[in-house]
Design an enzyme around this catalytic site. Structure first.
Site, PDB file in Angstrom:
ATOM      1  N   ARG A 102       0.731  -1.178  -0.043  1.00 30.51           N
ATOM      2  CA  ARG A 102      -0.161   0.162   0.024  1.00 30.51           C
ATOM      3  C   ARG A 102       1.068   1.127   0.098  1.00 30.51           C
ATOM      4  O   ARG A 102       1.955   1.102   0.644  1.00 30.51           O
ATOM      5  CB  ARG A 102      -0.885  -0.059   1.331  1.00 30.51           C
ATOM      6  CG  ARG A 102      -1.716  -1.164   1.628  1.00 30.51           C
ATOM      7  CD  ARG A 102      -2.405  -1.048   2.742  1.00 30.51           C
ATOM      8  NE  ARG A 102      -2.982  -2.464   2.985  1.00 30.51           N
ATOM      9  CZ  ARG A 102      -3.371  -3.071   4.149  1.00 30.51           C
ATOM     10  NH1 ARG A 102      -3.485  -2.164   5.198  1.00 30.51           N
ATOM     11  NH2 ARG A 102      -4.105  -4.163   4.291  1.00 30.51           N
TER      12      ARG A 102
ATOM     13  N   ASP B  36       0.510   5.354   0.932  1.00 29.87           N
ATOM     14  CA  ASP B  36      -0.132   6.592   1.743  1.00 29.87           C
ATOM     15  C   ASP B  36      -0.841   7.277   0.798  1.00 29.87           C
ATOM     16  O   ASP B  36      -0.321   7.757  -0.336  1.00 29.87           O
ATOM     17  CB  ASP B  36       0.459   6.905   2.897  1.00 29.87           C
ATOM     18  CG  ASP B  36       0.475   5.889   3.973  1.00 29.87           C
ATOM     19  OD1 ASP B  36      -0.521   4.959   4.185  1.00 29.87           O
ATOM     20  OD2 ASP B  36       1.486   5.999   4.942  1.00 29.87           O
TER      21      ASP B  36
ATOM     22  N   ARG C 185       9.652   7.085   5.396  1.00 27.71           N
ATOM     23  CA  ARG C 185       9.506   8.607   5.889  1.00 27.71           C
ATOM     24  C   ARG C 185      10.159   8.613   7.363  1.00 27.71           C
ATOM     25  O   ARG C 185      10.394   9.810   7.677  1.00 27.71           O
ATOM     26  CB  ARG C 185       7.947   8.535   6.042  1.00 27.71           C
ATOM     27  CG  ARG C 185       7.486   8.933   4.513  1.00 27.71           C
ATOM     28  CD  ARG C 185       6.017   8.878   4.368  1.00 27.71           C
ATOM     29  NE  ARG C 185       5.395   9.876   5.027  1.00 27.71           N
ATOM     30  CZ  ARG C 185       4.079   9.716   5.531  1.00 27.71           C
ATOM     31  NH1 ARG C 185       3.363   8.897   4.962  1.00 27.71           N
ATOM     32  NH2 ARG C 185       3.470  10.740   6.161  1.00 27.71           N
TER      33      ARG C 185
END
Lengths: 271, 271
Positions: free
Chosen positions: A50, A52, A221
């Site tokens: 996935r 974001d 991140r």
């Protein structure tokens, strides 16, 4: 039934991420609508992972199984005619029925783009983290990143609440470079115009690339946010390795914003 | 009153062009709102030329006059804090009261970006003309463009209805290059990912730059549309010069779409 593996690119700006959600535009729903429209069949489109909201992909890998006589090249063009302009299929292949884009992946590579120039770049605003507080020391960041290479428990860089069997991953490569237009995006245009004004230029961009056998939730991140603490001089070059050793998310720096992140490629075994 | 000259960049995607229009978002109104918000004064912000809806700027020059104690650098940062993210001031200077960004300009340079790859580039969709009908012969286009250099009546390349005292302009330079990441935008990212798939790559982009003492309405886009007729083999390399000699808009090719066009820089006399 035939199974297809697609490599897709998307501009994540307009999407609430990859995964289907009620009443939200997602990349998965855009892909599933396109497949349904072409084949008349409701098929689940599964991705290598996935992404974001706001995160982009240059080489996301997805797969689905349908009954069809269409060959991969025809399917590629047909899907591109159906998807919105910000989602594009760049490669299509038929694969054995058992292919699974998450399970079969052997490595993934991400890119993260930071701009640390004083002047905003209007063309890059949705494709980088604009760090507005002065120059980052990219060389210190690159040295600090070496402490993250190899096989470790990366739970310091995992957003809590995501259940995983193991938080051990192997980071194969981290590259951090300033102002490399081959690596980054859109450097050129405004970079050139601005540098003619003597104010800023291509050197305003720091591009990080990281490759691993897999990534925990928000791992890239969190690593970027941690390395920026080094780059701005708030922490030592040794600190990211210390954060890693703590295996505690609270030890790490803040999570960098999503719009600088690009899923670059996913590798699978075979030729 | 003090007069300021600003160099600004904007992503034209969301705007109905430069010029103020009732009930439409325009770059001029965004700039005038920012100036009013900072200085408390209603000032007209004048540009070196209007850009149409969807056209971008990397180095548009604008000016305005206000009563203020703010120095140019402070004004730059204050305006950038007020403008939307897709409009940015990249340089600011105080100029003599008589400065006029149209009248005083000695030359302007535009860039036009074409992609002729089969696969769409999701990150470039608002910043190029995606020509989907096969490869263009960029070398033939470059040779054909030589026939447009120099001082000529360019009325074949002017959208009719625009009143001008003269349609004579001098074209100083036309450069046409394929796949030059320094010149184009965002080549790199998807270019690289795609080329790894063996389907397409950086060579998908043709970048044209043109410099002249001034441009007629839609002149760059009409020239690009005409050169593309050569590039796709529908017309000979000699044809654009023949079109020029006809001084009749109906002789030229179609007008290229706006989103590939960037106002690159405007030059003024002096050091």
């Amino acid at each position: 039934m035939r199974t297809f593996k697609l490599t897709i690119a998307y501009d994540g700006t307009a999407y609430a991420g990859w995964q289907v959600q009620p009443k939200r535009d997602t990349v998965q729903s855009a892909m599933e609508k396109a497949v349904a429209s072409i084949t008349g069949q409701t098929a689940r489109v599964t991705a290598s992972g996935r992404t974001d909201a706001g995160v982009h992909a240059l080489g996301q890998v997805v797969s689905f199984s349908v009954e069809t006589d269409l060959e991969p090249d025809v399917l590629l063009r047909a899907i591109n005619a159906e998807t919105p302009d910000d989602v594009a299929v760049i490669d299509a292949a038929e694969v054995p029925a058992g292919f699974h884009p998450i399970r079969d992946a052997v490595s993934k590579r991400y890119r993260y783009v930071i701009r640390d120039g004083a002047v905003p770049d209007v063309f890059d605003r949705q494709y980088c983290w604009h760090y507005r507080h002065g120059r980052l020391d990219d060389k210190a960041m690159a040295r600090a990143a070496e402490g993250l290479l190899g096989k470790h428990d990366f739970s310091s860089f995992e957003t809590s609440g995501a259940p995983r069997e193991s938080s051990v991953r192997t980071v194969y490569d981290i590259v951090i470079r300033r102002g490399d237009s081959q690596q980054g995006r859109a450097v050129s245009q405004q970079g050139r115009a601005v540098s003619q004004q003597g104010r800023a230029g291509e050197g305003d961009r720091i591009v990080l690339e990281i490759e691993a056998d897999g990534f925990l939730y928000n791992m890239v991140r969190a690593i970027v946010g941690t390395l920026v603490e080094v780059g701005r001089g708030a922490q030592s070059e040794a600190w990211p390795a210390e954060v890693l050793a703590r295996t505690d998310r609270r030890a790490a720096g803040p999570t960098a914003p999503p719009q600088g992140l690009f899923l670059l490629e996913v590798d699978y075994p075979g030729p």
